[in-house]
Design a protein around this motif. Sequence first.
Motif, PDB file in Angstrom:
ATOM      1  N   MET A 128       1.123  -1.473  -0.106  1.00 11.61           N
ATOM      2  CA  MET A 128       0.007  -0.666  -0.003  1.00 11.61           C
ATOM      3  C   MET A 128       1.114   1.223  -0.165  1.00 11.61           C
ATOM      4  O   MET A 128       0.566   2.599  -0.705  1.00 11.61           O
ATOM      5  CB  MET A 128      -1.215   0.048   0.896  1.00 11.61           C
ATOM      6  CG  MET A 128      -1.970  -1.144   0.739  1.00 11.61           C
ATOM      7  SD  MET A 128      -3.002  -1.447   2.951  1.00 11.61           S
ATOM      8  CE  MET A 128      -3.893  -3.021   2.416  1.00 11.61           C
ATOM      9  N   ALA A 129       2.345   0.996   0.206  1.00  7.14           N
ATOM     10  CA  ALA A 129       2.848   2.358   0.427  1.00  7.14           C
ATOM     11  C   ALA A 129       3.017   2.843  -0.810  1.00  7.14           C
ATOM     12  O   ALA A 129       3.388   4.139  -1.107  1.00  7.14           O
ATOM     13  CB  ALA A 129       4.038   2.308   1.822  1.00  7.14           C
ATOM     14  N   ALA A 130       3.737   1.447  -1.451  1.00  3.40           N
ATOM     15  CA  ALA A 130       4.197   2.033  -2.710  1.00  3.40           C
ATOM     16  C   ALA A 130       3.055   2.558  -3.527  1.00  3.40           C
ATOM     17  O   ALA A 130       3.545   2.917  -4.949  1.00  3.40           O
ATOM     18  CB  ALA A 130       4.692   0.818  -3.259  1.00  3.40           C
ATOM     19  N   ARG A 131       1.876   2.067  -3.166  1.00  7.37           N
ATOM     20  CA  ARG A 131       0.729   3.034  -4.186  1.00  7.37           C
ATOM     21  C   ARG A 131       0.484   4.111  -3.806  1.00  7.37           C
ATOM     22  O   ARG A 131      -0.289   4.770  -3.432  1.00  7.37           O
ATOM     23  CB  ARG A 131      -0.308   2.161  -4.552  1.00  7.37           C
ATOM     24  CG  ARG A 131       0.184   0.876  -5.169  1.00  7.37           C
ATOM     25  CD  ARG A 131      -1.066   0.121  -5.262  1.00  7.37           C
ATOM     26  NE  ARG A 131      -1.925   0.776  -6.145  1.00  7.37           N
ATOM     27  CZ  ARG A 131      -3.903   1.254  -5.862  1.00  7.37           C
ATOM     28  NH1 ARG A 131      -4.145   0.145  -4.886  1.00  7.37           N
ATOM     29  NH2 ARG A 131      -4.105   1.517  -6.753  1.00  7.37           N
ATOM     30  N   GLY A 132       0.592   4.644  -1.719  1.00 10.06           N
ATOM     31  CA  GLY A 132       0.405   5.842  -1.748  1.00 10.06           C
ATOM     32  C   GLY A 132      -1.226   5.974  -0.753  1.00 10.06           C
ATOM     33  O   GLY A 132      -1.919   6.637  -0.636  1.00 10.06           O
ATOM     34  N   SER A 133      -1.572   5.028  -0.745  1.00  4.62           N
ATOM     35  CA  SER A 133      -3.237   4.681   0.048  1.00  4.62           C
ATOM     36  C   SER A 133      -3.191   3.454   0.394  1.00  4.62           C
ATOM     37  O   SER A 133      -2.675   2.193   0.163  1.00  4.62           O
ATOM     38  CB  SER A 133      -3.995   5.324  -1.201  1.00  4.62           C
ATOM     39  OG  SER A 133      -4.134   4.518  -2.305  1.00  4.62           O
ATOM     40  N   GLY A 134      -4.134   3.205   0.912  1.00  2.17           N
ATOM     41  CA  GLY A 134      -5.078   1.935   1.517  1.00  2.17           C
ATOM     42  C   GLY A 134      -5.574   1.660   3.413  1.00  2.17           C
ATOM     43  O   GLY A 134      -5.772   2.636   3.718  1.00  2.17           O
ATOM     44  N   ALA A 135      -6.770   0.716   3.407  1.00  2.00           N
ATOM     45  CA  ALA A 135      -7.218   0.351   4.829  1.00  2.00           C
ATOM     46  C   ALA A 135      -6.905  -0.316   5.713  1.00  2.00           C
ATOM     47  O   ALA A 135      -6.771  -2.199   4.264  1.00  2.00           O
ATOM     48  CB  ALA A 135      -8.466   1.399   4.212  1.00  2.00           C
ATOM     49  N   ILE A 136      -6.613  -0.800   6.705  1.00  2.00           N
ATOM     50  CA  ILE A 136      -6.130  -1.716   7.269  1.00  2.00           C
ATOM     51  C   ILE A 136      -6.818  -1.926   8.456  1.00  2.00           C
ATOM     52  O   ILE A 136      -7.766  -1.159   8.798  1.00  2.00           O
ATOM     53  CB  ILE A 136      -4.979  -2.213   7.665  1.00  2.00           C
ATOM     54  CG1 ILE A 136      -4.242  -2.198   6.660  1.00  2.00           C
ATOM     55  CG2 ILE A 136      -4.688  -3.288   8.332  1.00  2.00           C
ATOM     56  CD1 ILE A 136      -3.193  -2.662   7.006  1.00  2.00           C
ATOM     57  N   VAL A 137      -8.370  -3.485   8.867  1.00  2.00           N
ATOM     58  CA  VAL A 137      -9.107  -3.404  10.283  1.00  2.00           C
ATOM     59  C   VAL A 137      -8.112  -4.979  10.731  1.00  2.00           C
ATOM     60  O   VAL A 137      -8.230  -5.489   9.925  1.00  2.00           O
ATOM     61  CB  VAL A 137     -10.497  -2.652   9.566  1.00  2.00           C
ATOM     62  CG1 VAL A 137     -10.838  -3.467  10.611  1.00  2.00           C
ATOM     63  CG2 VAL A 137     -10.941  -1.894   8.597  1.00  2.00           C
ATOM     64  N   ASN A 138      -7.484  -4.454  11.646  1.00  2.00           N
ATOM     65  CA  ASN A 138      -7.830  -5.455  13.147  1.00  2.00           C
ATOM     66  C   ASN A 138      -8.782  -6.216  13.144  1.00  2.00           C
ATOM     67  O   ASN A 138      -9.224  -5.106  14.000  1.00  2.00           O
ATOM     68  CB  ASN A 138      -6.397  -5.121  13.035  1.00  2.00           C
ATOM     69  CG  ASN A 138      -5.054  -4.796  12.544  1.00  2.00           C
ATOM     70  OD1 ASN A 138      -5.110  -5.461  11.668  1.00  2.00           O
ATOM     71  ND2 ASN A 138      -4.635  -3.836  13.337  1.00  2.00           N
ATOM     72  N   ILE A 139      -9.438  -7.247  13.479  1.00  2.00           N
ATOM     73  CA  ILE A 139     -10.501  -7.778  14.599  1.00  2.00           C
ATOM     74  C   ILE A 139     -10.050  -8.243  15.695  1.00  2.00           C
ATOM     75  O   ILE A 139      -9.107  -8.960  15.588  1.00  2.00           O
ATOM     76  CB  ILE A 139     -11.390  -9.093  13.775  1.00  2.00           C
ATOM     77  CG1 ILE A 139     -12.028  -8.612  12.649  1.00  2.00           C
ATOM     78  CG2 ILE A 139     -11.880  -9.206  15.044  1.00  2.00           C
ATOM     79  CD1 ILE A 139     -12.690  -7.184  12.849  1.00  2.00           C
ATOM     80  N   SER A 140      -9.880  -7.092  16.869  1.00  2.00           N
ATOM     81  CA  SER A 140      -9.423  -7.144  18.090  1.00  2.00           C
ATOM     82  C   SER A 140     -10.613  -7.988  18.542  1.00  2.00           C
ATOM     83  O   SER A 140     -11.240  -9.007  18.113  1.00  2.00           O
ATOM     84  CB  SER A 140      -9.398  -6.255  17.998  1.00  2.00           C
ATOM     85  OG  SER A 140      -8.449  -6.488  19.912  1.00  2.00           O
ATOM     86  N   SER A 141     -10.414  -7.551  19.891  1.00  2.16           N
ATOM     87  CA  SER A 141     -11.500  -8.232  20.835  1.00  2.16           C
ATOM     88  C   SER A 141     -11.931  -7.695  22.415  1.00  2.16           C
ATOM     89  O   SER A 141     -10.992  -6.918  22.632  1.00  2.16           O
ATOM     90  CB  SER A 141     -11.516 -10.102  21.447  1.00  2.16           C
ATOM     91  OG  SER A 141     -12.270 -10.296  22.224  1.00  2.16           O
ATOM     92  N   THR A 142     -13.303  -7.594  22.505  1.00  2.00           N
ATOM     93  CA  THR A 142     -13.293  -6.436  24.158  1.00  2.00           C
ATOM     94  C   THR A 142     -12.806  -7.707  25.260  1.00  2.00           C
ATOM     95  O   THR A 142     -12.103  -6.613  26.193  1.00  2.00           O
ATOM     96  CB  THR A 142     -14.942  -6.739  24.855  1.00  2.00           C
ATOM     97  OG1 THR A 142     -15.790  -7.587  24.325  1.00  2.00           O
ATOM     98  CG2 THR A 142     -15.075  -5.748  23.692  1.00  2.00           C
ATOM     99  N   ALA A 143     -11.924  -8.786  24.481  1.00  5.47           N
ATOM    100  CA  ALA A 143     -11.370  -9.758  25.389  1.00  5.47           C
ATOM    101  C   ALA A 143      -9.396  -8.500  26.014  1.00  5.47           C
ATOM    102  O   ALA A 143      -8.818  -8.833  27.021  1.00  5.47           O
ATOM    103  CB  ALA A 143     -10.753 -11.289  24.888  1.00  5.47           C
TER     104      ALA A 143
END
Length: 246
Positions: A128-143
């Motif tokens: 994504m850095a090579a293209r200068g854009s992008g979005a990441i979503v990490n699935i965490s937990s209330t744990a």
Amino acid sequence: MARPVTIVTGGSRGIGAATCVRLAADGHDLALGYVSNGAAAEETAAAVRAAGARCVTVRVDTAEEADVERLFDTAAAELGPVTGLVNNAGVTGPLGRLADARTADLRRVIEVNLLGYLLCCRRAARDMAARGSGAIVNISSTAATLGAPGEYVHYAAAKAATDALTVGLSKELGPDGIRVNAVAPGIINTEMHAAMGDPDRPARAAAGIPLGRPGEPTEIAAAVAWLLSDDASYTTGTVLRVSGGR
Ligand code: NDP
């Protein structure tokens, strides 16, 4: 405008599958990762294609670097440059106190839930850095904040690390035009609870949830879809709790 191309790890079942179907409806093409359940992966892929999206399924153990590299290579080759990543593949191992846990179970939880997320984030960051854009979503937990005593403190620790990864990486990658956020589900109706040996856990937990019920995978998918969308263009480094108030 080109359609977004998004990788969803653990896309065959549960939250990942609901996320794939939701993102397809929102106009994404999908690379769907799964580790063992090819039939479920193909079923979800069929639902994605029925929504008009392109979809490639890839068998990948996210704890393995070579598998992760192949997942990203395949997505790019079949669908085009990857614009989004949903780090979702996760395991808990058996429920119980840390004092009784087996080393192999501790290691597997850390390898899949933390090393796997790092390997996927690293490759996404490079591409994504090579293209200068992008979005990441990490699935965490209330744990991550509740700690999950008596159930799986090692899993909670891995999820707390996910939150730290999300905040740190958002700062690292913001200047490259890449947003990094997390969704922290509460107790969601998926097969994960049966895999822990406690299929009735969501129903039993309802009494302790302010909204009075466990969540559905589609309710997590909606949050992920928003965080990946341009509607969230100024949102990064956030851990969004979707837990019925738990
Ligand atoms: P499920 O057990 O329903 O599905 C797990 C998914 O992850 C499957 O698609 C599975 O693939 C895949 N997977 C498991 N291990 C690996 C691996 N090593 N490499 C690649 N893929 C793998 O889980 P959920 O949908 O419930 O959970 C999804 C995420 O949400 C996890 O990160 C979990 O920790 C998190 N979460 C879930 C909550 C809940 O109450 N359900 C609450 C809070 C967070 P396959 O089908 O091939 O086995």
